[in-house]
Design an enzyme around this catalytic site. Sequence first.
Site, PDB file in Angstrom:
ATOM      1  N   HIS A  42       0.836  -1.205   0.000  1.00 29.03           N
ATOM      2  CA  HIS A  42       0.000   0.000   0.000  1.00 29.03           C
ATOM      3  C   HIS A  42       0.870   1.254   0.000  1.00 29.03           C
ATOM      4  O   HIS A  42       1.625   1.492   0.931  1.00 29.03           O
ATOM      5  CB  HIS A  42      -0.898   0.012   1.239  1.00 29.03           C
ATOM      6  CG  HIS A  42      -1.996   1.021   1.176  1.00 29.03           C
ATOM      7  ND1 HIS A  42      -3.233   0.747   0.647  1.00 29.03           N
ATOM      8  CD2 HIS A  42      -2.046   2.319   1.554  1.00 29.03           C
ATOM      9  CE1 HIS A  42      -4.000   1.826   0.723  1.00 29.03           C
ATOM     10  NE2 HIS A  42      -3.300   2.795   1.265  1.00 29.03           N
ATOM     11  N   ASP A  44       0.338   5.540  -1.082  1.00 26.82           N
ATOM     12  CA  ASP A  44      -0.668   6.531  -1.410  1.00 26.82           C
ATOM     13  C   ASP A  44      -0.174   7.661  -2.305  1.00 26.82           C
ATOM     14  O   ASP A  44      -0.738   8.766  -2.281  1.00 26.82           O
ATOM     15  CB  ASP A  44      -1.240   7.130  -0.120  1.00 26.82           C
ATOM     16  CG  ASP A  44      -2.352   6.284   0.466  1.00 26.82           C
ATOM     17  OD1 ASP A  44      -3.331   6.034  -0.243  1.00 26.82           O
ATOM     18  OD2 ASP A  44      -2.241   5.868   1.638  1.00 26.82           O
ATOM     19  N   GLU A 153      -8.943   1.554  -2.491  1.00 29.65           N
ATOM     20  CA  GLU A 153      -9.064   1.594  -1.044  1.00 29.65           C
ATOM     21  C   GLU A 153     -10.451   2.101  -0.649  1.00 29.65           C
ATOM     22  O   GLU A 153     -10.656   3.273  -0.415  1.00 29.65           O
ATOM     23  CB  GLU A 153      -7.981   2.476  -0.419  1.00 29.65           C
ATOM     24  CG  GLU A 153      -7.957   2.365   1.098  1.00 29.65           C
ATOM     25  CD  GLU A 153      -6.828   3.139   1.741  1.00 29.65           C
ATOM     26  OE1 GLU A 153      -6.491   2.844   2.895  1.00 29.65           O
ATOM     27  OE2 GLU A 153      -6.277   4.056   1.087  1.00 29.65           O
ATOM     28  N   HIS A 180     -13.380   1.885   3.924  1.00 28.72           N
ATOM     29  CA  HIS A 180     -12.316   2.688   4.523  1.00 28.72           C
ATOM     30  C   HIS A 180     -12.789   3.125   5.901  1.00 28.72           C
ATOM     31  O   HIS A 180     -13.115   2.270   6.730  1.00 28.72           O
ATOM     32  CB  HIS A 180     -11.945   3.864   3.608  1.00 28.72           C
ATOM     33  CG  HIS A 180     -10.720   4.593   4.038  1.00 28.72           C
ATOM     34  ND1 HIS A 180     -10.760   5.834   4.631  1.00 28.72           N
ATOM     35  CD2 HIS A 180      -9.402   4.248   3.993  1.00 28.72           C
ATOM     36  CE1 HIS A 180      -9.532   6.229   4.928  1.00 28.72           C
ATOM     37  NE2 HIS A 180      -8.682   5.286   4.548  1.00 28.72           N
ATOM     38  N   HIS A 221      -9.011  -1.994   7.318  1.00 35.71           N
ATOM     39  CA  HIS A 221     -10.056  -0.986   7.552  1.00 35.71           C
ATOM     40  C   HIS A 221     -11.421  -1.571   7.912  1.00 35.71           C
ATOM     41  O   HIS A 221     -12.306  -0.812   8.310  1.00 35.71           O
ATOM     42  CB  HIS A 221     -10.225  -0.027   6.362  1.00 35.71           C
ATOM     43  CG  HIS A 221      -9.167   1.012   6.254  1.00 35.71           C
ATOM     44  ND1 HIS A 221      -9.091   2.090   7.120  1.00 35.71           N
ATOM     45  CD2 HIS A 221      -8.127   1.137   5.393  1.00 35.71           C
ATOM     46  CE1 HIS A 221      -8.047   2.829   6.780  1.00 35.71           C
ATOM     47  NE2 HIS A 221      -7.447   2.278   5.740  1.00 35.71           N
ATOM     48  N   HIS A 242      -2.442  -3.193   4.625  1.00 40.70           N
ATOM     49  CA  HIS A 242      -1.618  -2.363   5.516  1.00 40.70           C
ATOM     50  C   HIS A 242      -2.247  -2.371   6.908  1.00 40.70           C
ATOM     51  O   HIS A 242      -3.016  -1.488   7.256  1.00 40.70           O
ATOM     52  CB  HIS A 242      -1.440  -0.944   4.962  1.00 40.70           C
ATOM     53  CG  HIS A 242      -2.695  -0.173   4.682  1.00 40.70           C
ATOM     54  ND1 HIS A 242      -3.730  -0.656   3.918  1.00 40.70           N
ATOM     55  CD2 HIS A 242      -3.083   1.085   5.055  1.00 40.70           C
ATOM     56  CE1 HIS A 242      -4.690   0.248   3.841  1.00 40.70           C
ATOM     57  NE2 HIS A 242      -4.329   1.314   4.534  1.00 40.70           N
ATOM     58  N   ASP A 350       2.193   1.937   3.838  1.00 41.30           N
ATOM     59  CA  ASP A 350       1.287   3.084   3.927  1.00 41.30           C
ATOM     60  C   ASP A 350       2.030   4.404   3.751  1.00 41.30           C
ATOM     61  O   ASP A 350       1.598   5.449   4.247  1.00 41.30           O
ATOM     62  CB  ASP A 350       0.503   3.087   5.244  1.00 41.30           C
ATOM     63  CG  ASP A 350      -0.801   3.877   5.160  1.00 41.30           C
ATOM     64  OD1 ASP A 350      -1.221   4.221   4.035  1.00 41.30           O
ATOM     65  OD2 ASP A 350      -1.394   4.170   6.210  1.00 41.30           O
TER      66      ASP A 350
END
Length: 424
Positions: A42, A44, A153, A180, A221, A242, A350
Amino acid sequence: MRRFLLASAVAAIACGSPAFAQDKAERIAAAALEAAPVWDGHNDVPIQLRSRVGNVINDFDFRDTLSTASADHSAMHSDLIRLKQGKVGAQWWSVYVSANLSEPEAVQATIEQIDVTKRLIARYPDDMQLALSADEVEEARAAGRIASLIGMEGGHSIGSSLAVLRQMYDLGARYMTLTHGKTLSWVDSATDAPRHDGLNAFGKDVVREMNRIGMLVDLSHVSEASMMDALDVAQAPVIFSHSGARAVAGHLRNVPDSVLARMPANGGIVMVVALPWFIKEDLRTHSANRAGEEARLKALYPGLPSTVEAQLAKWDAENGEPVATISDMADHIDHIRDVAGIDHIGIGGDYDGMPSGPVGMEDVTGYPALFAELAGRGYSQDDLEKISSRNMMRVLREAEAFAASVSDLPPIEYPAGEPRDDSE
């Protein structure tokens, strides 16, 4: 003879020294990452492109992003130079969009994020390669490129539609986190009030359809009940892209032992996160205590924000924030190994989705230090290769194999426009 014994004693002392042990650990880690570079679960960067430059990237330099610091943003954690320093050979790029968007807005924004991710990859053909399958990951890595995969995500991005899910797969998405930070009409989030005690009927069909088409089910999540429901339904390995171990740090984003114990039967993996508040319990507790103190001060001094600010600054000075380290992250890996086994661990940093990684792993260059820490704890080169990428490769291949085995099954259908409400 005395000289020989003396030399042997000196050699034995040297081999037992901390410096020798550290050098040996670094050599084992380096060999593992050379044979099996990190496949990170993961990152971003795509949402950073959206928030920093509005996805206008024709002049954006992804070779080196250290100069991206501004009054509004710290420097990015990732770029091509640092990914190579960090021994990252494959990367799941997250096409996250805010769960606060309406479902139609989220669908559009996710397509825009898939577009910008593909455009970023295409701008650097010598360094990155879009990968849509396990074979393509191997091809990219054999060519010395970072295999680049796309993960969604949050299930808000499919607008409660299996048709949209299938089209996102056709656009290149190869995993989806079921939700999420918000509970949806079909799945409970770990960090929002539950409404379904896990997955409702439509949510279970989402998992079934993802398995059918070969899209990985990501359970980071989601609530513990949602994890359990997904595992009850899943016929292919799941991932946690993650997350940490809840027994080590009690954040609800982490995976409880009840779920870790089911990983061997499912074949899935937990890709351990680097986010400090998820990996260090003292830091999580400190944050909660600070929030409580701020609420207390606001109740004591309503209408006096300067007093609240001064008193909170005093509290901060007297209550230093704990610091997360590489050792804290390694503790999560130890625990997952003890409960689920070495075959069910991966890495999901992450980066570019948090303020900073732990000390020593502030950005993507830190992975070799993490693997040296693990080698120093007794992990073999084979163990490290499984954690770095071989477990992830196995999971993707098994998901692809299951999809191939049911290729004759028709898509799961729902009437167009019919709401997937909480009663299902």
